[in-house]
Design a protein around this motif. Structure first.
Motif, mmCIF file in Angstrom:
data_model
loop_
_atom_site.group_PDB
_atom_site.id
_atom_site.type_symbol
_atom_site.label_atom_id
_atom_site.label_comp_id
_atom_site.label_asym_id
_atom_site.label_seq_id
_atom_site.Cartn_x
_atom_site.Cartn_y
_atom_site.Cartn_z
ATOM 1 N N GLU A 533 59.701 -135.975 25.272
ATOM 2 C CA GLU A 533 61.123 -135.926 25.586
ATOM 3 C C GLU A 533 61.342 -135.744 27.083
ATOM 4 O OE1 GLU A 533 62.568 -132.742 23.225
ATOM 5 O OE2 GLU A 533 62.710 -133.947 21.372
ATOM 6 N N LEU A 534 60.477 -134.945 27.713
ATOM 7 C CA LEU A 534 60.624 -134.736 29.155
ATOM 8 C C LEU A 534 60.358 -136.027 29.925
ATOM 9 C CD1 LEU A 534 61.287 -132.441 31.096
ATOM 10 C CD2 LEU A 534 58.817 -132.049 31.361
ATOM 11 N N ILE A 535 59.392 -136.817 29.452
ATOM 12 C CA ILE A 535 59.130 -138.109 30.094
ATOM 13 C C ILE A 535 60.348 -139.021 29.967
ATOM 14 C CG2 ILE A 535 57.739 -140.207 29.942
ATOM 15 C CD1 ILE A 535 55.349 -138.460 29.226
ATOM 16 N N ALA A 536 60.919 -139.055 28.755
ATOM 17 C CA ALA A 536 62.117 -139.886 28.570
ATOM 18 C C ALA A 536 63.269 -139.393 29.449
ATOM 19 C CB ALA A 536 62.527 -139.860 27.100
ATOM 20 N N ASP A 537 63.410 -138.062 29.557
ATOM 21 C CA ASP A 537 64.467 -137.523 30.428
ATOM 22 C C ASP A 537 64.203 -137.859 31.888
ATOM 23 O OD1 ASP A 537 65.654 -136.465 28.203
ATOM 24 O OD2 ASP A 537 64.840 -134.441 28.472
ATOM 25 N N LEU A 538 62.926 -137.859 32.281
ATOM 26 C CA LEU A 538 62.592 -138.174 33.671
ATOM 27 C C LEU A 538 62.970 -139.610 34.013
ATOM 28 C CD1 LEU A 538 61.341 -137.313 36.342
ATOM 29 C CD2 LEU A 538 59.093 -137.920 35.414
ATOM 30 N N ARG A 539 62.776 -140.517 33.086
ATOM 31 C CA ARG A 539 63.189 -141.912 33.336
ATOM 32 C C ARG A 539 64.698 -141.987 33.563
ATOM 33 N NH1 ARG A 539 59.077 -145.399 32.248
ATOM 34 N NH2 ARG A 539 57.375 -144.632 30.921
ATOM 35 N N ARG A 540 65.437 -141.228 32.757
ATOM 36 C CA ARG A 540 66.892 -141.229 32.952
ATOM 37 C C ARG A 540 67.276 -140.534 34.244
ATOM 38 N NH1 ARG A 540 66.815 -140.287 27.298
ATOM 39 N NH2 ARG A 540 66.932 -138.024 27.657
ATOM 40 N N ALA A 541 66.509 -139.486 34.603
ATOM 41 C CA ALA A 541 66.841 -138.738 35.819
ATOM 42 C C ALA A 541 66.741 -139.610 37.052
ATOM 43 C CB ALA A 541 65.908 -137.528 35.949
ATOM 44 N N ARG A 570 63.193 -132.025 43.920
ATOM 45 C CA ARG A 570 63.512 -131.124 42.819
ATOM 46 C C ARG A 570 64.292 -131.884 41.754
ATOM 47 N NH1 ARG A 570 60.284 -128.795 45.451
ATOM 48 N NH2 ARG A 570 60.403 -126.683 46.327
ATOM 49 N N TRP A 571 64.187 -131.380 40.520
ATOM 50 C CA TRP A 571 64.880 -132.034 39.403
ATOM 51 C C TRP A 571 65.816 -131.024 38.760
ATOM 52 C CZ3 TRP A 571 62.143 -133.957 34.318
ATOM 53 C CH2 TRP A 571 63.092 -134.570 33.491
ATOM 54 N N PHE A 584 57.097 -131.800 36.692
ATOM 55 C CA PHE A 584 57.398 -133.189 36.336
ATOM 56 C C PHE A 584 56.638 -134.236 37.143
ATOM 57 C CE2 PHE A 584 60.535 -131.982 39.519
ATOM 58 C CZ PHE A 584 60.546 -133.064 40.383
ATOM 59 N N LEU A 585 56.122 -133.900 38.338
ATOM 60 C CA LEU A 585 55.421 -134.931 39.112
ATOM 61 C C LEU A 585 54.130 -135.420 38.438
ATOM 62 C CD1 LEU A 585 55.867 -133.932 42.860
ATOM 63 C CD2 LEU A 585 57.039 -135.696 41.533
ATOM 64 N N PRO A 586 53.338 -134.558 37.791
ATOM 65 C CA PRO A 586 52.177 -135.100 37.058
ATOM 66 C C PRO A 586 52.581 -136.111 35.989
ATOM 67 C CG PRO A 586 51.932 -132.740 37.363
ATOM 68 C CD PRO A 586 53.317 -133.086 37.807
ATOM 69 N N LEU A 587 53.703 -135.842 35.312
ATOM 70 C CA LEU A 587 54.184 -136.815 34.318
ATOM 71 C C LEU A 587 54.603 -138.113 34.999
ATOM 72 C CD1 LEU A 587 56.348 -134.508 32.018
ATOM 73 C CD2 LEU A 587 53.981 -135.234 31.696
ATOM 74 N N ALA A 588 55.208 -137.995 36.171
ATOM 75 C CA ALA A 588 55.621 -139.194 36.907
ATOM 76 C C ALA A 588 54.406 -140.026 37.313
ATOM 77 C CB ALA A 588 56.432 -138.800 38.130
ATOM 78 N N GLU A 589 53.311 -139.358 37.699
ATOM 79 C CA GLU A 589 52.100 -140.100 38.069
ATOM 80 C C GLU A 589 51.488 -140.792 36.863
ATOM 81 O OE1 GLU A 589 49.556 -137.336 39.984
ATOM 82 O OE2 GLU A 589 50.712 -137.287 41.851
#
Length: 791
Positions: A533-541, A570-571, A584-589
């Protein structure tokens, strides 16, 4: 054509001599290459010219109806057929072993035709009428059968018994279909008494047998183009002989044939074409076949060839019926034979279709490398197990570090190791489950039923089976696996939920150090769901502008003035609140979003720095660049576009790179950094001392500053002599390379005093200011301008 025969029908490109149709000459080794020396070719050339001249002379003789035309036709046929036998024997000696049987059988077939002609001539000379003795018919029939077998020995003919039977049946169907057609065209008005003799009636089937041979030749020639030239010559010979036999039977049935007829030239011509066929070289042998190309499919007419004449045969049967409603015996017998041949042919087709269905099913459900069931088969077995009451569990297994095996030893070695490991895992499962290869280096085991071993025990057996053998240990190969276990329960609604949980547990085993197994628990499942869910939220962010920048000042330790600031992303999550980069940056990578985030940070940092350009301090902004972005060729375009859009000089932007990103860099990455440096962009090596520190890359990377990692600075409070020596050594090293130094993580007065005493020029940390918004940073810049320092 069956698939195994179709694959063997493909051939290599032909040499230029074969394509031009020129005879092959000049090689001293006749047996190996099929080429002959000029000395041995001379008698053959003379013989061929003599045979051609003889046939021309015979044609003139018979056309002019000169005396002795009957004897001339007999002698001409015998001489040319005899020369054809010798030419075929010579070709069998010259050409490779793969074609020796073909030429030998063709020589035997031509020889039997010559013997039959000799017997026919002898009987005619002694009997005074057209002979139709059984011996002549038997010799001719034997010759036709021998020639048919010869055609099945060419390189492009089917290799399997079923394929050869199919080709023969195709020829028989064509021949039998022509029986009623020939009856209607030729024999319908002939007195039935002329066909009462069984031997004479048998002679009517010779044109049909010629067509059988011609059909077999067309099928045996294969799907390759161009066709081997001897096959073309032999086809011409068969066509000539079929036309001659048909015309002979028609004339003989009407009583219009006499020995010495001009028609007699056709048989010597057919033998002459066989002689010409022996002059061509053998087809090239594929020493390195192209296994990437698909075998060509046969043309539609070749597949439909045996059925094209069946419709005409049906119509001919209706026309052949007598006014009394009876069907002539010959036509009736021919149609019975045609129906029998069609039935057998369809039986073979049905058997071939069953073989194809079984083969396709095997290909669809089996992994071709390991022989294990594939993903599709595993899913089917899993769904079937879930429909039956009983415990069901799935073990998801992923080999650890298998990519390194492929990179080090190559994919061929990797495939061999994968096959060997699959066999060991199959043996370890030993009937307690169904093991399948899902793809790549990922496997799965299905455990169902009360009698199966517990999944945990099965996982232990699999891990034991993957322990490296002596040979693998010596080669530096250490196969291991991470195994995730999920048992079907009320929380699962389908097989996809079960596979998802096994996958979650498998990644947990990898995170725990690999070469281990984990069972999926509610906690693991909840953490994985939250992560997804956090990955999906990061795409929207990224798309909705939920990210923002904070700036931490970098000060001049000598004056306390703020000379630079590092931009930190920051998010502001709508539900979880403010998230720091470590969240969240490790997920972004992992997901590749880091490049998009980097671009946004660069543009926003440059836009913020544009508000400082009127400051006398000429403060610069530093931005962290991910390793993935560093490897992209469009990095230069991104940086130049950001500075140009903000109206900044390139020297006001600093790109901070981690050591690990630099170590992974290629020559292309280093060249990209040089180009950035030439544009004026500053380059900093971040967290220096914590990665794979190497003096060699300091010579290669066009860096402008080093940032000493906070872990060394933090130990300065503890009077750690080693930490003090490390910071001092890095500072001296940077000075030697003409690099400025920034001490990160300065939080106390004692640390500030230590790094200043060592000689560090710049410092960064809570001692000088926490990360904050642009307004807070402008306030620090203003204090520096008014002469207030942060020391």
């Amino acid at each position: 054509m069956p698939p195994q025969d179709l694959e063997q029908a493909s051939a290599c490109a032909r040499p230029a001599s074969a394509d031009r149709g020129s005879p092959d000459r000049g090689s001293p080794d006749r047996r190996r290459t099929g080429r002959v020396s000029s000395g041995s070719a001379r008698p053959r050339r003379v013989g061929l010219l003599v045979a051609v001249g003889g046939v021309l002379l015979l044609t003139v003789w018979l056309a002019a109806a000169l005396p002795g035309a009957t004897l001339a036709s007999d002698l001409g046929a015998l001489l040319v057929s005899g020369w054809a036998v010798m030419a075929c024997v010579g070709a069998a000696r010259r050409q490779p072993a793969s074609l020796r049987r073909f030429w030998t059988l063709l020589a035997a077939s031509t020889g039997l035709a010559a013997v039959g002609r000799a017997l026919w001539a002898a009987q005619r000379l002694t009997g005074g009428e057209l002979p139709h003795i059984a011996l002549v018919a038997a010799v001719y029939l034997t010759g036709i059968l021998t020639g048919t077998v010869a055609l099945l020995c060419v390189l492009t003919a089917p290799r399997s018994p079923v394929g050869r039977a199919r080709v023969l049946l195709d020829g028989v169907i064509v021949g039998l279909a022509l029986v009623p057609i020939v009856w209607v065209v030729v024999f319908r008005d002939v007195d039935a008494a002329a066909l009462a003799d069984p031997v004479r009636t048998l002679g009517l089937f010779f044109p049909m047998l010629d067509l059988v041979q011609l059909t077999v030749l067309v099928a045996a020639a294969g799907t390759t183009r161009p066709v081997w030239r001897p096959m073309t010559m032999i086809a011409g010979s068969l066509v000539t002989r079929a036309l001659a036999d048909t015309a002979y039977v028609a004339l003989a049935a009407r009583g219009d044939y006499v020995a010495g007829h001009l028609l007699d030239v056709c048989w010597p011509v057919s033998y002459l074409l066989i002689v010409a066929a022996t002059w061509y070289p053998p087809p090239p042998v594929c020493t390195d076949p192209d296994d990437t190309a698909d075998a060509p499919l046969p043309p539609w007419w070749q597949v439909a060839l045996p059925y094209l004449l069946v419709g005409g045969a049906i119509g001919a049967v209706m026309l052949a019926r007598k006014p009394t409603g009876q069907t002539p015996h010959l036509v009736f017998v021919g149609m019975l034979g045609l129906l029998a041949a069609l039935a057998v042919r369809q039986g073979l087709a049905a058997q071939q279709n069953l073989w194809l269905v079984a083969r396709l099913r095997t290909l669809a459900y089996t992994d071709q490398l390991t022989g294990l069931p594939n993903r599709l088969m595993f899913i089917r077995q899993l769904r079937r197990a879930l429909r039956v009451e009983g415990p069901v569990a799935v073990l998801m297994l992923d080999l650890d570090g298998f990519k390194q095996v492929n990179d080090r030893f190559g994919h061929a070695t990797g495939d061999t190791l994968l096959t060997r490991l699959a066999a060991r895992m199959r043996s370890a499962v030993d009937g307690d489950g169904i093991i399948a290869r899902l793809g790549g280096d990922e496997f799965a085991v299905l455990v169902d039923g009360e009698q199966s071993a517990p999944p945990e025990r099965l996982a232990e057996r699999l891990l034991d089976a993957l322990q490296p053998s002596d040979g693998e240990e010596h080669a530096g190969v250490h196969p291991s696996a991470s195994i995730g276990i999920a048992e079907y329960g009320p929380q699962h609604t389908s097989h996809t939920d079960l596979l998802r949980d096994a996958d979650i547990a498998m990644y947990a085993a990898k995170a725990a150090g690999k070469s281990a197994y984990r069972v999926c628990t509610p906690e693991l499942r909840e953490a994985a769901v939250s992560r997804a869910e956090l990955i999906a939220d990061l795409r929207r962010a990224v798309d909705e502008g939920q990210l923002h920048l904070e700036f931490q000042p970098i000060v001049d330790l000598a004056t306390g003035a703020v000379r630079s600031a590092e931009a930190l992303v920051r998010w502001r999550h709508p539900r979880l609140g403010l998230l720091n980069p470590a969240r969240f940056l490790p997920l972004a990578e992992e997901t590749g979003l880091i490049v998009q985030i980097d671009r946004w940070v660069i543009h926003e940092a440059c836009r913020a720095a544009a508000t400082w350009r009127d400051r006398p301090t000429e403060a610069t902004v530093a931005v962290n660049i991910a390793a993935a972005h560093l490897r992209r060729p469009d990095l230069i375009a991104t940086v130049t576009a950001a500075t140009a859009a903000a109206g900044l000089a390139p020297r006001t932007l600093t790109l901070e790179l981690t050591e690990s990103a630099l170590i992974d860099g290629s020559e292309a990455v280093l060249e990209r950094l040089r180009q950035l440096r030439e544009l004026g962009i500053r380059i900093a090596i971040d967290d220096f001392g914590t990665g794979y520190s190497s003096l060699s890359y300091l010579h290669r990377i066009p860096a402008t500053e080093l940032k000493i990692d906070r872990s060394f600075v933090a130990r300065l409070d503890l009077d750690d002599d080693r930490a003090y020596a490390t910071v001092e050594m890095v500072t001296r090293l940077a000075n030697a390379f003409d690099l400025s130094v920034v001490a990160e993580g300065v939080e106390t007065e004692r640390q500030h005093a230590a790094v200043a005493a060592i000689g560090c020029l710049h410092g960064q940390g809570y001692r000088y200011g926490r990360p904050g918004g642009l307004v807070q940073l402008n306030s620090l810049l203003g204090r520096a301008e008014s002469g207030l320092t942060l020391t």
